[in-house]
Design an enzyme around this catalytic site. Structure first.
Site, PDB file in Angstrom:
ATOM      1  N   GLY A  26       0.044   0.317 -14.592  1.00 44.39           N
ATOM      2  CA  GLY A  26      -0.382  -0.347 -14.330  1.00 44.39           C
ATOM      3  C   GLY A  26       0.190  -1.209 -14.962  1.00 44.39           C
ATOM      4  N   TYR A  73       8.525   1.793 -18.927  1.00 42.06           N
ATOM      5  CA  TYR A  73       7.686   2.421 -17.499  1.00 42.06           C
ATOM      6  C   TYR A  73       9.127   2.114 -16.793  1.00 42.06           C
ATOM      7  CZ  TYR A  73       6.121   0.676 -12.934  1.00 42.06           C
ATOM      8  OH  TYR A  73       5.456   0.965 -11.567  1.00 42.06           O
TER       9      TYR A  73
HETATM   10  P1  NAD Z   1      -1.866   3.735  -9.149  1.00 42.17           P
HETATM   11  O1  NAD Z   1      -2.332   3.977 -10.446  1.00 42.17           O
HETATM   12  O2  NAD Z   1      -3.103   3.579  -8.312  1.00 42.17           O
HETATM   13  O3  NAD Z   1      -1.391   5.195  -8.302  1.00 42.17           O
HETATM   14  C1  NAD Z   1      -0.811   5.787  -9.044  1.00 42.17           C
HETATM   15  C2  NAD Z   1      -1.727   6.880  -8.623  1.00 42.17           C
HETATM   16  O4  NAD Z   1      -0.765   8.507  -9.854  1.00 42.17           O
HETATM   17  C3  NAD Z   1      -2.932   7.020  -9.339  1.00 42.17           C
HETATM   18  O5  NAD Z   1      -3.703   7.246  -8.146  1.00 42.17           O
HETATM   19  C4  NAD Z   1      -2.822   8.173 -10.534  1.00 42.17           C
HETATM   20  O6  NAD Z   1      -3.711   8.870 -11.101  1.00 42.17           O
HETATM   21  C5  NAD Z   1      -1.945   9.332 -10.242  1.00 42.17           C
HETATM   22  N1  NAD Z   1      -1.143   9.868 -11.537  1.00 42.17           N
HETATM   23  C6  NAD Z   1      -0.799   9.740 -12.557  1.00 42.17           C
HETATM   24  N2  NAD Z   1      -0.583  10.742 -13.422  1.00 42.17           N
HETATM   25  C7  NAD Z   1      -0.466  11.607 -12.662  1.00 42.17           C
HETATM   26  C8  NAD Z   1      -0.501  13.619 -13.098  1.00 42.17           C
HETATM   27  N3  NAD Z   1      -0.002  13.381 -13.780  1.00 42.17           N
HETATM   28  N4  NAD Z   1      -0.706  13.982 -11.817  1.00 42.17           N
HETATM   29  C9  NAD Z   1      -1.243  13.435 -10.409  1.00 42.17           C
HETATM   30  N5  NAD Z   1      -1.171  12.406 -10.281  1.00 42.17           N
HETATM   31  C10 NAD Z   1      -1.274  11.632 -11.567  1.00 42.17           C
HETATM   32  O7  NAD Z   1      -0.847   2.470  -8.801  1.00 42.17           O
HETATM   33  P2  NAD Z   1       0.152   2.093  -7.420  1.00 42.17           P
HETATM   34  O8  NAD Z   1       0.032   0.993  -7.462  1.00 42.17           O
HETATM   35  O9  NAD Z   1      -0.769   2.652  -5.958  1.00 42.17           O
HETATM   36  O10 NAD Z   1       1.777   2.619  -6.990  1.00 42.17           O
HETATM   37  C11 NAD Z   1       1.993   3.901  -6.592  1.00 42.17           C
HETATM   38  C12 NAD Z   1       3.684   3.626  -7.291  1.00 42.17           C
HETATM   39  O11 NAD Z   1       4.201   2.577  -7.206  1.00 42.17           O
HETATM   40  C13 NAD Z   1       3.710   4.030  -8.974  1.00 42.17           C
HETATM   41  O12 NAD Z   1       4.917   4.655  -8.865  1.00 42.17           O
HETATM   42  C14 NAD Z   1       3.707   2.635  -9.790  1.00 42.17           C
HETATM   43  O13 NAD Z   1       5.115   2.837 -10.113  1.00 42.17           O
HETATM   44  C15 NAD Z   1       4.866   1.773  -7.840  1.00 42.17           C
HETATM   45  N6  NAD Z   1       5.054   0.643  -8.340  1.00 42.17           N
HETATM   46  C16 NAD Z   1       3.820   0.134  -8.016  1.00 42.17           C
HETATM   47  C17 NAD Z   1       3.886  -1.575  -8.128  1.00 42.17           C
HETATM   48  C18 NAD Z   1       2.912  -2.222  -7.729  1.00 42.17           C
HETATM   49  O14 NAD Z   1       2.551  -3.641  -7.836  1.00 42.17           O
HETATM   50  N7  NAD Z   1       1.328  -1.873  -7.476  1.00 42.17           N
HETATM   51  C19 NAD Z   1       4.722  -1.911  -8.530  1.00 42.17           C
HETATM   52  C20 NAD Z   1       6.381  -1.706  -8.471  1.00 42.17           C
HETATM   53  C21 NAD Z   1       5.936   0.270  -9.157  1.00 42.17           C
END
Ligand code: NAD
Length: 330
Positions: free
Chosen positions: A78, A149
């Site tokens: 998040g 994280y």
């Molecule tokens: P998001 O929270 O919308 O998506 C992550 C998904 O993972 C969620 O739908 C969640 O339900 C799912 N998830 C969590 N625990 C789970 C489990 N035990 N089993 C199956 N699914 C599970 O986040 P996002 O922004 O779409 O991020 C996607 C990826 O990119 C993540 O790994 C995040 O750490 C990485 N990331 C995102 C950002 C950003 O700015 N959005 C920045 C850096 C890294």
């Protein structure tokens, strides 16, 4: 239908995952989406969608069966409000997800595995000023991420590197810098700054009370990358043969106060900022895109103004649809 690889997207119920599924389907890939929850803002575009908890080994085995490529996006994550308050939960859940997903992919003969890391892996001491030097990939070491994280992301990056060296599975590692856009979390405590500010500004516009709260003095800086550029970059990285971690973001650094003004501009109102105490993360952060340009011969091109206008419009609709009845309030 074709000889396109069969693809698994984990985290396909989330923000980036749901956009990536759509992008891959539009290119003719057969896509399996897996997540612990269904996409929140519309039906999935995946050929097959399985609700699985990827912390569990047997679920990872099931998820990675019969696919050639994995885009690993599942994570318990998040914005700063969430990341700075759930260290143990994040480290535990994401470690399990990534250890089991990669090992199951190897066991099932997956050829390519793309891991989604974060700018949060960079050492805190390089990000203590608002006017920081953009972060290069090599700046990751010696390691000192700010939060659990980031530490977990760094370990999973190394896991990918060792799996490639020891087992030959072709891994790719992307470090995102603040991705934003439509269909992202905008309320409830996990939302990130662009979505949280869009929500606050939409409420300000709809209620006529133009004061919005900002965590800290608002001078903390970041760069922000629109979702369409993000999925394009992920896809291009998967097609490349580059196995080391690489930044994916914009390299236009702005303050949170400036971000709020841009969103207010998209909303067509002026806001008064009330600065309150709250988690701010590092003081300044920007992406050095030299490697991205060199390796992919490409970089994000959607302007911040364009991306924010689209995102704001979507969030304003969500706020209207909620009847201003949101869990996170203002
Ligand atoms: P998001 O929270 O919308 O998506 C992550 C998904 O993972 C969620 O739908 C969640 O339900 C799912 N998830 C969590 N625990 C789970 C489990 N035990 N089993 C199956 N699914 C599970 O986040 P996002 O922004 O779409 O991020 C996607 C990826 O990119 C993540 O790994 C995040 O750490 C990485 N990331 C995102 C950002 C950003 O700015 N959005 C920045 C850096 C890294």
């Amino acid at each position: 239908m074709s000889e396109q690889p069969r693809v698994l997207v984990t985290g396909a119920g989330g923000f980036i995952g749901s956009h990536l599924v759509k992008y891959l389907r539009a290119r003719g890939y057969w896509v399996r989406g897996v997540d612990i929850k269904l996409p929140e803002f519309g039906p999935t575009d995946a050929d097959e969608f399985e609700l699985l908890d990827l912390r569990r080994w047997e679920n990872c085995q099931q998820a990675t069966k019969g696919v050639d490529q994995v885009y690993a996006l599942a994570a318990d994550m998040g914005g700063m409000g969430f990341i700075s308050n759930h260290h143990a939960q994040i480290l535990y859940n994401n470690s399990l997800i990534n250890l089991h997903s990669l090992e199951a992919a190897r066991e099932n003969g997956v050829k390519q595995y793309l891991y989604t890391s974060s700018a949060c892996i960079y050492p805190e001491h390089l990000q203590e000023e608002t006017d920081v030097a953009p972060l290069k990939e090599a700046d990751a070491y010696p390691a000192y991420p700010q939060d659990a994280y980031g530490w977990e992301k760094l370990i999973s990056e190394r896991l990918c590197m060792h799996y490639m060296q020891d087992y030959g599975i072709e891994t790719r590692t992307v470090r995102f810098h603040n991705i934003f856009g439509e269909n992202g979390t905008w309320d409830g405590g996990r939302e990130k700054a662009p979505a949280a500010l869009s929500r606050k500004i939409a409420i300000a516009k709809l209620t006529g009370n133009h004061e919005i709260e900002i965590w800290g003095d608002g001078e903390q800086t970041r760069s922000f990358c629109y979702i369409d550029d993000c999925v394009e970059g992920i896809y291009r990285l998967m097609q490349s043969d580059f196995a080391e971690p690489i930044n994916l973001g914009q390299d236009r650094m702005i303050s949170i106060n400036e971000l709020a003004d841009m969103i207010a501009n998209a909303a067509g109102i002026e806001v008064t900022k009330k600065h309150i105490e709250g988690p701010q993360g590092v003081r300044g952060r920007n992406s050095d895109n030299s490697k991205l340009r060199e390796i992919l011969d490409w970089e994000p091109s959607v302007s911040l103004e364009e991306g924010l206008t689209k995102t704001y419009a979507w969030i304003e609709e969500q706020v209207k649809g909620s009847g201003l009845n949101m869990s996170a309030g203002r």
